[in-house]
Design an enzyme around this catalytic site. Structure first.
Site: not given
Length: 345
Positions: A57, A111, A246
């Site tokens: 991703d 991340r 979202d």
């Protein structure tokens, strides 16, 4: 540490032992409910994938994945996943999952470029899910129905938490409110995207913002999205664009909106080509994942990720995600959290 939100008079409602019990309760119960609502089977997820296949991703396209050489593959580079947005769609094809059914996985990621605060950590854990669908279901009604099912599972989990720990009181509204990102811009002109989210969530309690990734009338997207998983350019019946969004809730403890899930109907061939062109990333058409999609080898699907630590954080009324998960934080933030009563693991 300037990004640390410090709720006045904060005192955890649960001690560390109770918190660990609550985390397990939420994780066990919610994933069972999610899998039942969306008819998902659990699959084992990778921690890393090979670089150059187009499977990882890309998030907003600027975050750097953690990479390392693999000795037995001639030092070929592997990447720690950011999420499983595209890997799951490959898995649907490999398992031969029929429309109306899907998969979910416990996803763990790193991340490294995350800006650390009460909600953001270097370590990411989420329920990554993906369900096969028909071409006829690629519409806003199907997206909204799926969102409502996920939100229902969240509210059932909140009820269980409150029954198990009476000191915790429910705060989520009964219904989730849907709003287009362009409508949000028009309603709150002059506000940033984050400010618009806060205002909408404070008004409704829980919102699903539709259409994230494409440019709005002010020339800017509500937020960034990679071009090759969510469909943020297909036009809906009302002329607006976007089949993604979202789930956000208003979190009274921090007095701000909190995103619990990013999700959407995935790109078909036309949407992929369109979004690659918009973002100037046509070269991705030659990557493994993209070739399979363009050749019609992957099913139509809908999917997303739901933050595990973040869901536990809000349902257990914690002020910092570090009270839920073990990660690495700046020392000055750790010192301030200790002073504020935030028991960072």
């Amino acid at each position: 540490m300037s990004k640390l939100i410090k709720p006045a008079g904060y005192k955890p409602l649960l001690d560390r032992r109770q918190t660990e019990q609550g985390i397990k309760l939420i994780k066990d119960f919610f994933q069972m409910n999610l899998s039942t609502e969306l008819r998902l089977r659990r699959v084992t997820a990778p921690l890393f994938v090979l670089k150059g296949l187009g499977i990882n991703d890309d998030l907003n396209g600027v975050e750097r994945p953690v990479t390392f050489p693999v000795k037995d593959l001639g030092d070929a580079q592997a990447e720690v996943v950011h999420s499983l947005a595209k890997w799951k769609r490959l898995t649907l094809a490999e398992y031969g999952i029929e429309p109306g059914y899907g998969v979910y996985a416990d996803m763990n990621a790193i991340r490294a470029d995350e800006e650390l605060d009460n909600l953001h950590s270097l370590y990411v854990d989420q329920w990554d899910w993906e369900a096969a669908m028909t071409a006829g279901q690629r519409n806003l009604d199907f997206l909204k129905d799926t969102v409502r099912r996920i939100y229902a599972a969240i509210r059932r989990t909140e009820f269980l938490v409150c029954e198990s720990f009476p000191e915790i009181k429910p705060f989520l509204p009964e219904e989730i409110h849907f709003i287009e990102s362009e409508d949000l811009l028009q309603r709150y002109p002059g506000k940033s995207a984050k400010e618009r989210e806060d205002l909408a969530c404070k008004e409704y309690g829980a919102v699903f913002i539709i259409g994230i990734g494409g440019k709005l009338s002010n020339g800017e997207p509500h937020d960034g999205r990679a071009p090759d998983y969510d469909d943020w350019t297909t036009e809906n019946s009302d002329g607006r664009r976007g089949l993604n969004g979202d789930i956000l809730i208003w979190y009274p403890l921090l007095e701000r909106a909190v995103e619990l899930s990013s999700m959407g109907i995935r790109v078909d061939r036309k949407a992929l080509l369109r979004q690659l062109e918009i973002t100037g990333q046509q070269a991705r058409k030659e990557l493994y994942f993209h070739k399979k999609l363009l050749n019609g080898e992957l099913p139509f699907s809908i999917g997303g990720g739901i933050g595990q630590s973040r869901l536990c954080m809000v349902l257990l009324h914690k002020a910092h995600v570090g009270e839920i998960q073990a990660s690495v934080w700046p020392q000055d933030m750790l010192d301030e959290c200790a002073r504020m009563g935030m028991a960072v693991i």
